[in-house]
Design a protein around this motif. Structure first.
Motif, PDB file in Angstrom:
ATOM      1  N   ALA A  41       0.848  -1.206   0.000  1.00 34.93           N
ATOM      2  CA  ALA A  41       0.000   0.000   0.000  1.00 34.93           C
ATOM      3  C   ALA A  41       0.882   1.255   0.000  1.00 34.93           C
ATOM      4  N   ALA A  42       1.934   1.247   0.823  1.00 38.47           N
ATOM      5  CA  ALA A  42       2.816   2.425   0.892  1.00 38.47           C
ATOM      6  C   ALA A  42       3.447   2.676  -0.477  1.00 38.47           C
ATOM      7  N   GLN A  43       3.838   1.595  -1.136  1.00 33.14           N
ATOM      8  CA  GLN A  43       4.466   1.750  -2.458  1.00 33.14           C
ATOM      9  C   GLN A  43       3.476   2.364  -3.453  1.00 33.14           C
ATOM     10  N   ILE A  44       2.209   1.881  -3.377  1.00 30.21           N
ATOM     11  CA  ILE A  44       1.195   2.401  -4.315  1.00 30.21           C
ATOM     12  C   ILE A  44       0.932   3.883  -4.040  1.00 30.21           C
ATOM     13  N   PHE A  45       0.842   4.251  -2.751  1.00 25.30           N
ATOM     14  CA  PHE A  45       0.586   5.670  -2.438  1.00 25.30           C
ATOM     15  C   PHE A  45       1.743   6.565  -2.894  1.00 25.30           C
ATOM     16  N   GLU A  46       2.930   5.995  -2.893  1.00 28.82           N
ATOM     17  CA  GLU A  46       4.107   6.791  -3.311  1.00 28.82           C
ATOM     18  C   GLU A  46       4.182   6.994  -4.829  1.00 28.82           C
ATOM     19  N   CYS A  47       3.546   6.065  -5.562  1.00 30.16           N
ATOM     20  CA  CYS A  47       3.645   6.110  -7.035  1.00 30.16           C
ATOM     21  C   CYS A  47       2.883   7.298  -7.599  1.00 30.16           C
ATOM     22  N   ASP A  48       3.499   8.054  -8.467  1.00 31.91           N
ATOM     23  CA  ASP A  48       2.793   9.133  -9.151  1.00 31.91           C
ATOM     24  C   ASP A  48       2.244   8.532 -10.458  1.00 31.91           C
ATOM     25  N   LEU A  49       1.018   7.970 -10.358  1.00 31.58           N
ATOM     26  CA  LEU A  49       0.464   7.219 -11.492  1.00 31.58           C
ATOM     27  C   LEU A  49       0.160   8.130 -12.680  1.00 31.58           C
ATOM     28  N   GLU A  50      -0.217   9.359 -12.362  1.00 26.77           N
ATOM     29  CA  GLU A  50      -0.500  10.335 -13.419  1.00 26.77           C
ATOM     30  C   GLU A  50       0.773  10.575 -14.252  1.00 26.77           C
ATOM     31  N   GLN A  51       1.850  10.839 -13.534  1.00 26.14           N
ATOM     32  CA  GLN A  51       3.126  11.116 -14.214  1.00 26.14           C
ATOM     33  C   GLN A  51       3.588   9.904 -15.027  1.00 26.14           C
ATOM     34  N   LEU A  52       3.441   8.710 -14.413  1.00 22.70           N
ATOM     35  CA  LEU A  52       3.878   7.492 -15.082  1.00 22.70           C
ATOM     36  C   LEU A  52       3.105   7.293 -16.391  1.00 22.70           C
ATOM     37  N   PHE A 179      36.858   4.001   5.859  1.00 25.41           N
ATOM     38  CA  PHE A 179      36.867   5.053   4.832  1.00 25.41           C
ATOM     39  C   PHE A 179      38.263   5.228   4.233  1.00 25.41           C
ATOM     40  N   PHE A 180      38.999   4.139   4.204  1.00 24.88           N
ATOM     41  CA  PHE A 180      40.348   4.118   3.608  1.00 24.88           C
ATOM     42  C   PHE A 180      41.259   5.196   4.210  1.00 24.88           C
ATOM     43  N   GLY A 181      40.971   5.537   5.463  1.00 25.91           N
ATOM     44  CA  GLY A 181      41.841   6.509   6.141  1.00 25.91           C
ATOM     45  C   GLY A 181      41.326   7.934   6.059  1.00 25.91           C
ATOM     46  N   MET A 182      40.204   8.114   5.386  1.00 26.51           N
ATOM     47  CA  MET A 182      39.671   9.478   5.280  1.00 26.51           C
ATOM     48  C   MET A 182      38.884   9.800   6.557  1.00 26.51           C
ATOM     49  N   ASN A 183      38.895  11.064   6.955  1.00 24.23           N
ATOM     50  CA  ASN A 183      38.136  11.497   8.125  1.00 24.23           C
ATOM     51  C   ASN A 183      36.634  11.242   7.873  1.00 24.23           C
ATOM     52  N   ALA A 184      35.993  10.439   8.740  1.00 25.90           N
ATOM     53  CA  ALA A 184      34.591  10.067   8.517  1.00 25.90           C
ATOM     54  C   ALA A 184      33.687  11.297   8.418  1.00 25.90           C
ATOM     55  N   GLN A 185      34.104  12.400   9.054  1.00 24.82           N
ATOM     56  CA  GLN A 185      33.262  13.612   8.996  1.00 24.82           C
ATOM     57  C   GLN A 185      33.265  14.236   7.601  1.00 24.82           C
ATOM     58  N   ASP A 186      34.211  13.814   6.783  1.00 28.05           N
ATOM     59  CA  ASP A 186      34.280  14.370   5.428  1.00 28.05           C
ATOM     60  C   ASP A 186      33.594  13.462   4.405  1.00 28.05           C
ATOM     61  N   VAL A 187      32.890  12.428   4.898  1.00 28.69           N
ATOM     62  CA  VAL A 187      32.224  11.491   3.976  1.00 28.69           C
ATOM     63  C   VAL A 187      30.727  11.498   4.245  1.00 28.69           C
ATOM     64  N   LYS A 188      29.942  11.710   3.216  1.00 27.06           N
ATOM     65  CA  LYS A 188      28.489  11.643   3.383  1.00 27.06           C
ATOM     66  C   LYS A 188      27.934  10.711   2.310  1.00 27.06           C
ATOM     67  N   VAL A 189      27.250   9.653   2.759  1.00 23.06           N
ATOM     68  CA  VAL A 189      26.656   8.711   1.801  1.00 23.06           C
ATOM     69  C   VAL A 189      25.161   9.016   1.740  1.00 23.06           C
ATOM     70  N   PHE A 190      24.650   9.317   0.568  1.00 26.72           N
ATOM     71  CA  PHE A 190      23.218   9.638   0.463  1.00 26.72           C
ATOM     72  C   PHE A 190      22.578   8.783  -0.621  1.00 26.72           C
ATOM     73  N   CYS A 191      21.282   8.518  -0.431  1.00 29.24           N
ATOM     74  CA  CYS A 191      20.613   7.519  -1.283  1.00 29.24           C
ATOM     75  C   CYS A 191      19.669   8.188  -2.272  1.00 29.24           C
ATOM     76  N   GLN A 192      19.742   7.782  -3.527  1.00 27.77           N
ATOM     77  CA  GLN A 192      18.857   8.348  -4.540  1.00 27.77           C
ATOM     78  C   GLN A 192      17.490   7.668  -4.495  1.00 27.77           C
ATOM     79  N   GLY A 193      16.530   8.215  -5.229  1.00 30.89           N
ATOM     80  CA  GLY A 193      15.189   7.641  -5.262  1.00 30.89           C
ATOM     81  C   GLY A 193      15.048   6.554  -6.321  1.00 30.89           C
ATOM     82  N   THR A 194      13.846   5.992  -6.399  1.00 27.44           N
ATOM     83  CA  THR A 194      13.586   4.957  -7.408  1.00 27.44           C
ATOM     84  C   THR A 194      12.392   5.380  -8.268  1.00 27.44           C
ATOM     85  N   MET A 195      12.211   4.635  -9.316  1.00 24.02           N
ATOM     86  CA  MET A 195      11.127   4.929 -10.249  1.00 24.02           C
ATOM     87  C   MET A 195      10.592   3.587 -10.760  1.00 24.02           C
ATOM     88  N   PRO A 196       9.265   3.393 -10.765  1.00 23.12           N
ATOM     89  CA  PRO A 196       8.742   2.130 -11.298  1.00 23.12           C
ATOM     90  C   PRO A 196       8.961   2.044 -12.806  1.00 23.12           C
TER      91      PRO A 196
END
Ligand code: UTP
Length: 474
Positions: A41-52, A179-196
């Protein structure tokens, strides 16, 4: 959920799906437990069916691309090292060096792709590519960033874009590697979105009885994800004014190259793209063009063969500039674009997508059965003020790992050879004798470019001894 709640939810979902002809995604509803029902249900509510629906209806617009290609020229390109114009090169290098010294530069690495052609069952960044060290793509990039920061006694924050299929494993891996020796404060991992994705009738596909198939929304998903994740705020807080962008599968990227940064800054460019001279008219790279002074890219799959093969009076390719997905963005430009909802269009890609059929059986198609929708980061170019392009010799900056053998191009073996060839050339340019047929690799922490290697050899002459066997320098 009580049974009344379940049936109420089902009818709400049905009401949402039916107008778009997508009710089939509920066909296994009664077989799902309530947790799975809530997830679907959450997945369906997230889908922009009009746009698709609109994206599906948009027919392939070959004529649009042909119209553009007809009017296109290639914007004047600045050429990097090994090319002429040494005076402007030195001045540009100095300007870039000052930006790095002042901590005004950050690095984005997109690593959200699934590496399906490579057939590697982990995030592509974990693929071992060092010709002798076997170091991973992630390590090469981290070491290159650290080398640049060390060179100028500053910090260069790294923003790594993952996607839902690669996110957790990437974080676990980077943490385990410290982090291969890099200062962890200088690394930010962020996640992209998905599309059906949809099939050729425009219907959503199920990846499981209770799950709609969705895939990462393309490297252009970076724009929204940078903003949503707080990475853009982080850049501003740190005073990062320019962000270097590279893709994880090209270990030759000249990470935060001072000259490229300098040309970009001196031109007051909001987006600068590195290009190579195409060696084959049908080479699988985006074609950088200019129409009426607006710089933009036509993806190779959108450019018809006639225009791709067109030549100038001197017999050379007219549309010669191939994008290698190395860019520099002004942080302010990202901010402005992230406030414009439609700043990036979706492109269609025909792909093979395994799915669950009406009988609940998993089908692995042997031909393309689905249309995926992806955004491309290079579509920001036409909106950028003073966009410029810089040409680089591919031997210096471009060899991406895409395919597993028996493919004949862009395989791990090619990329390892390209790394060894480049590092061998750096030694030779520094006056070091190298025996034929030797494989060489230099850790970026020792030297991330030819200039750094020359400086290291001057400081430690033992590095300049003739080389007669395969060696990893670190
Ligand atoms: P590609 O599409 O060429 O490579 O993306 P891929 O997705 O890793 O491999 P295939 O196509 O499944 O075989 C080029 C670059 O863009 C990133 C990839 O990680 C790679 O660095 N990318 C691509 C993303 O970060 N997100 C995406 O949605 C797509």
């Amino acid at each position: 959920m009580t049974s009344e709640q379940t049936s109420q939810l089902r009818s709400d979902l049905e009401a949402r799906l039916a107008p778009y002809g997508q009710s089939h995604v509920l066909q296994f509803w009664d077989e799902l437990n309530s947790e799975a029902q809530e997830k679907l249900a959450a997945q369906i509510f997230e889908c922009d069916l009009e746009q698709l629906g609109q994206l599906f209806e948009q027919k392939e617009t070959a004529s649009h691309w042909d119209e553009l290609a007809k009017k296109a020229s290639v914007p004047p390109a600045i050429t990097l090292a090994n090319f002429a114009n040494a005076e402007s090169y030195d001045a540009a290098w100095q300007t870039g060096a000052e930006l790095l010294e002042q901590g005004k530069v950050g690095m984005i690495i997109t690593a959200g792709g699934q590496g399906s052609r490579l057939g590697f069952d982990h995030p592509k960044g974990m693929f071992p590519i060092g010709p002798i060290s076997e170091m991973t793509l992630f390590q090469i990039f981290f070491e290159k960033v650290m080398a640049r920061a060390n060179q100028f006694g500053s910090r260069v924050p790294v923003y790594i874009m993952t996607s839902p299929p690669t996110h957790e494993e990437t974080i676990e891996f980077l943490e385990a590697q410290n982090f291969f020796g890099m200062n962890a404060q200088d690394v930010k991992v962020f996640c992209q979105g998905t599309m059906p994705a949809v099939d050729h009738e425009g219907k959503l596909l199920l990846s499981d009885v209770g799950e709609i198939f969705a895939s990462p929304d393309g490297h252009g998903g970076a724009l929204l994800a940078l903003e949503k994740s707080g990475a853009l705020d982080d850049m501003q807080r740190r005073g990062v004014e320019h962000v270097f962008y590279g893709q994880i599968d090209n270990p030759l990227v000249q990470v935060c190259d001072p000259a490229l940064l300098g040309y970009h800054a001196k031109s007051k460019s909001e987006m600068t793209s590195q290009v190579v001279r195409k060696t084959d008219p049908l080479q699988k790279v985006g074609n950088v063009i200019s129409v009426g002074g607006v710089v933009q890219i036509i993806e190779y799959s959108d450019l018809s063969e006639t225009f791709a093969r067109e030549t100038r009076a001197d017999g050379k390719l007219k549309l010669w500039a191939g994008s290698i997905a190395v860019h520099i963005f002004k942080t302010d430009f990202f901010l402005r674009m992230s406030e414009t909802t439609d700043s990036l269009p979706f492109h269609r890609a025909h792909k093979k997508v395994p799915y669950i059929d009406a009988e609940g059986k998993r089908v692995i198609p042997d031909a393309n059965n689905a249309i995926k929708f992806e955004k491309f980061i290079f579509d920001l170019l036409p909106s950028a003020k003073n966009a410029i392009i810089c040409e680089v010799d591919p031997a210096d900056g471009f060899c991406a790992v895409k395919n597993a053998p028996p493919a004949t191009a862009e395989t791990p073996a090619h990329v390892k050879q390209a790394i060894s060839d480049l590092h061998t050339r750096w030694f030779k340019e520094a006056g070091v004798e190298v025996a034929d047929g030797v494989t060489l690799e230099i850790s970026p922490l020792l030297a991330a470019d030819a200039k750094m290697l020359k400086e290291k050899i001057a400081a430690d002459p033992s590095l300049g001894e003739p080389i007669s066997e395969n060696t990893y320098f670190q």
